[in-house]
Write a protein that holds these residues in place. Structure first.
Motif, short mmCIF file in Angstrom:
data_model
loop_
_atom_site.label_atom_id
_atom_site.label_comp_id
_atom_site.label_asym_id
_atom_site.label_seq_id
_atom_site.Cartn_x
_atom_site.Cartn_y
_atom_site.Cartn_z
N TYR A 47 0.80 -1.22 0.00
CA TYR A 47 0.00 0.00 0.00
C TYR A 47 0.83 1.27 0.00
O TYR A 47 0.37 2.30 -0.47
CB TYR A 47 -1.13 0.00 1.03
N LEU B 63 -1.61 4.21 -1.17
CA LEU B 63 -2.86 4.04 -0.45
C LEU B 63 -2.71 4.45 1.01
O LEU B 63 -1.72 4.12 1.66
CB LEU B 63 -3.31 2.57 -0.52
N VAL C 247 -10.13 0.10 4.84
CA VAL C 247 -10.39 0.63 3.50
C VAL C 247 -9.27 1.63 3.26
O VAL C 247 -9.11 2.59 4.01
CB VAL C 247 -11.77 1.31 3.40
N GLN D 47 -7.21 4.17 0.40
CA GLN D 47 -7.51 4.90 -0.83
C GLN D 47 -6.33 5.80 -1.20
O GLN D 47 -5.60 6.26 -0.32
CB GLN D 47 -8.76 5.75 -0.64
N ASP D 48 -6.19 6.04 -2.50
CA ASP D 48 -5.19 7.01 -2.96
C ASP D 48 -5.92 8.29 -3.39
O ASP D 48 -7.15 8.32 -3.44
CB ASP D 48 -4.31 6.43 -4.07
N GLY E 182 -8.77 8.12 -6.08
CA GLY E 182 -9.97 7.32 -5.88
C GLY E 182 -9.77 5.82 -5.99
O GLY E 182 -10.69 5.05 -5.84
N LYS E 183 -8.54 5.38 -6.25
CA LYS E 183 -8.23 3.95 -6.29
C LYS E 183 -8.28 3.46 -4.84
O LYS E 183 -7.84 4.14 -3.92
CB LYS E 183 -6.84 3.75 -6.88
N PHE E 184 -8.85 2.25 -4.61
CA PHE E 184 -8.96 1.78 -3.23
C PHE E 184 -8.68 0.29 -3.12
O PHE E 184 -8.69 -0.44 -4.11
CB PHE E 184 -10.34 2.10 -2.64
N SER F 72 -11.36 1.18 -8.51
CA SER F 72 -10.76 2.38 -9.09
C SER F 72 -11.64 3.61 -9.01
O SER F 72 -11.27 4.65 -9.51
CB SER F 72 -10.40 2.12 -10.56
N THR G 291 -14.20 5.66 -6.21
CA THR G 291 -14.85 5.77 -4.91
C THR G 291 -16.00 6.75 -5.01
O THR G 291 -15.86 7.83 -5.58
CB THR G 291 -13.85 6.24 -3.84
#
Length: 122
Positions: free
Chosen positions: A47, A52, A77, A79-80, A83-85, A104, A106
């Motif tokens: 991550y 992330l 959870v 996330q970057d 919006g990638k999670f 990809s 959120t």
């Protein structure tokens, strides 16, 4: 000596397990792929490399077929900024980290999510 925290957790878990058995009595349990690693450092490397960061976490018990609960888990959870999670679960015994899923996009719109879930329609 009785520990209120453990008693409360037991009541909540028991109630939740009963609810699951009743609510999903006619459902089937599907197999799902998880990628697990006994090295927590490998998951941390993943991550960090993906950029992330944790946005939400929850503790609980692993849920098994038939609504049975098991070992303690923590689910994150991550996330970057784009919006990638990823959904990552840590198990305590034996220690391992599992990647439950990735995505990809959120969505933070509660109304849009409620419509997707069929909670209400217009």
């Amino acid at each position: 000596m009785l520990n209120f925290k453990n008693i409360a957790a037991g009541i909540i878990i028991g109630t939740f397990a009963f609810f699951l058995k009743e609510a999903f009595a006619n459902e089937t349990w599907e197999k799902s792929v998880m990628i697990c690693d006994s090295s927590m450092d490998d998951m941390v490397d993943f991550y960090i490399e993906e950029g992330l960061v944790p946005i939400m976490a929850g503790t609980g018990k692993a849920l098994y077929e038939g609504g049975e609960t098991g070992e303690d888990v923590v689910t994150f959870v991550m996330q970057d900024p784009d919006g990638k999670f990823a959904l990552i679960r840590y198990y305590y015994n034996p220690k391992r980290a599992c990647l439950l899923g990735v995505g990809s996009r959120t969505i933070y719109d509660a109304e849009a999510m409620s419509k997707m879930l069929g909670l209400y329609t217009e």
